[in-house]
Design an enzyme around this catalytic site. Structure first.
Site, PDB file in Angstrom:
ATOM      1  N   CYS A  54     -50.273  72.528 -87.647  1.00  0.00           N
ATOM      2  CA  CYS A  54     -50.873  73.305 -86.555  1.00  0.00           C
ATOM      3  C   CYS A  54     -50.964  72.519 -85.255  1.00  0.00           C
ATOM      4  O   CYS A  54     -50.841  73.087 -84.170  1.00  0.00           O
ATOM      5  CB  CYS A  54     -52.266  73.783 -86.964  1.00  0.00           C
ATOM      6  SG  CYS A  54     -52.243  75.012 -88.287  1.00  0.00           S
ATOM      7  N   LYS A  78     -66.382  66.243 -90.688  1.00  0.00           N
ATOM      8  CA  LYS A  78     -66.289  67.680 -90.916  1.00  0.00           C
ATOM      9  C   LYS A  78     -67.099  68.137 -92.115  1.00  0.00           C
ATOM     10  O   LYS A  78     -67.707  69.217 -92.093  1.00  0.00           O
ATOM     11  CB  LYS A  78     -64.823  68.090 -91.089  1.00  0.00           C
ATOM     12  CG  LYS A  78     -64.043  68.157 -89.794  1.00  0.00           C
ATOM     13  CD  LYS A  78     -62.655  68.741 -90.024  1.00  0.00           C
ATOM     14  CE  LYS A  78     -61.899  68.866 -88.697  1.00  0.00           C
ATOM     15  NZ  LYS A  78     -60.544  69.411 -88.886  1.00  0.00           N
ATOM     16  N   ASN A  96     -60.538  71.727 -82.519  1.00  0.00           N
ATOM     17  CA  ASN A  96     -60.752  72.435 -83.784  1.00  0.00           C
ATOM     18  C   ASN A  96     -61.533  73.735 -83.592  1.00  0.00           C
ATOM     19  O   ASN A  96     -61.395  74.683 -84.372  1.00  0.00           O
ATOM     20  CB  ASN A  96     -61.545  71.577 -84.771  1.00  0.00           C
ATOM     21  CG  ASN A  96     -60.893  70.269 -85.129  1.00  0.00           C
ATOM     22  OD1 ASN A  96     -61.584  69.276 -85.387  1.00  0.00           O
ATOM     23  ND2 ASN A  96     -59.560  70.212 -85.149  1.00  0.00           N
TER      24      ASN A  96
END
Length: 378
Positions: A298, A194, A178
């Protein structure tokens, strides 16, 4: 008043304070809205444009006069104005109120405490923001769905801008992969939730902002409860199920949704504002969800690390414009960015009369989780 030499063209703030205490008139020539954030103690507030018609109430042609503005530029121009009117002993305070405050000289109470007045000084200079706009930002509530690639830059700049309340919604944990793009996180927080990692970074940037964290995945069962009460929702998701849920909930709750998406080297941004009759919704753009094979995320297709920064900043900009009611938002427009070509282009995105989400024949049958069709990975 003690005898003193005539005033020079410019004078340092500490010397201006000494002369003010000896009886010299000090006039703050900034606009009224700027002075609400604070001004030198004992100064008289008269905007430069009003100075010629109001100066006579404070001084005659031989009275020593000190002028101060934000940085010392306007006060020099105001000095020229007074000299043209026949005033003979006029000086500008060097560095203006910015330097006066930095040197810790006495200030009158303003609309903000000293921390806020200094923190948002550049906003307060903008007529489109000013004191009223900064207060408005401080009252705003924004829901940030996703604390990853798009949520990182968007949340950093919204917190820096002074958005009063931000809710972070994400169920994922920080992974080393990330960090190439999710700049709100740090290597030492790999494995941490997160939302908690982001909260720590954002609180360190601006402790004035209240940050709520929700370590959960958005679902049909909780979507309305999580975003209700917010003025703007920012789509920082990386999957179609979440986006369709957000779109439906924002339409039902009439909350503007700031959409953003990235893929490899390109990205797009728009605003879907359910408060407006002319605004399209997300399903005007994507009537039906594509399959996972048709729209890889992604982790499957890859993404240039800096790309989410560009798109996330545009989302933050649109959110601030919505809160302030300033400018032309991206309602009805899809802004596309090609990082390899370093170019933007805009597509018209009108409301679709046959849209299954917002069209006249659309029927809401409840929220539907699409995870079975679209694999959702943060």
């Amino acid at each position: 008043m003690p005898n003193r030499l005539p005033l020079p063209v410019e004078i340092d703030p500490i010397d201006a304070l000494t002369r003010q205490r000896d009886g010299t008139v000090l006039i703050d020539v900034r606009e009224d809205g700027e002075r609400e954030a604070g001004m030198p103690a004992g100064a008289h507030g008269i905007a430069r444009a009003q100075l010629p018609e109001r100066i006579d109430a404070l001084a005659n042609r031989t009275t020593p006069v000190l002028l101060i503005c934000a940085s010392g530029r306007r006060s020099l121009l105001a000095r020229d104005d007074l000299l043209a009117l026949g005033y003979r002993d006029v000086a500008s305070v060097r560095g203006g109120f910015t330097r006066w405050r930095a040197e810790g000289l006495p200030q009158a109470d303003g609309a903000f405490d000293s921390d806020s007045a200094e923190r948002y000084a550049r906003h307060l200079l903008l007529p489109e923001v000013g004191v009223a706009g900064q207060r408005r930002l401080a009252q705003a509530r924004i829901a940030m769905v996703g604390a990853g690639g798009l949520g990182s830059p968007a949340s950093l700049y919204l917190v820096a801008a002074g958005i009063g309340h931000i809710s972070l919604i994400d169920d994922d944990h920080v992974e080393r992969s990330n960090l190439q793009r999710q700049i709100v996180h740090a290597d030492a927080r790999v494995g941490m939730a997160k939302v908690e990692s982001a909260r720590q970074t954002l609180a360190a940037l601006n402790p004035q902002v209240h940050i709520d964290t929700h370590e959960t995945r958005l679902s049909a069962a909780n979507v309305e409860a999580l975003i209700a009460g917010h003025e703007v929702v920012i789509d920082g998701a990386d999957n179609f199920p979440t986006r369709y849920l957000l779109d439906a909930a924002c339409r039902r709750l009439r909350i503007p949704l700031v959409y953003g998406a990235v893929h490899r080297f390109s990205g797009q941004v728009s605003v879907f504002d359910a408060r407006r009759d002319d605004s399209p919704c997300y399903r005007c753009l994507f009537p039906e969800a594509p399959s996972a094979a048709e729209a890889p995320n992604c982790s499957e297709a890859g993404v240039l690390g800096v790309l989410p920064g560009t798109i996330g900043l545009l989302q933050a900009t649109e959110a601030i414009k919505l809160i302030l009611g300033q400018g032309r938002t991206l309602v009805g427009r899809l802004l596309c960015y090609d990082a390899l070509a370093a170019g933007f282009h805009e597509l018209a995105l009108p409301r679709d009369p046959a849209c299954p989400g917002c069209g006249p024949d659309a029927v809401f049958d409840g929220y539907v989780d699409l995870a079975a069709r679209c694999r959702a990975e943060p």
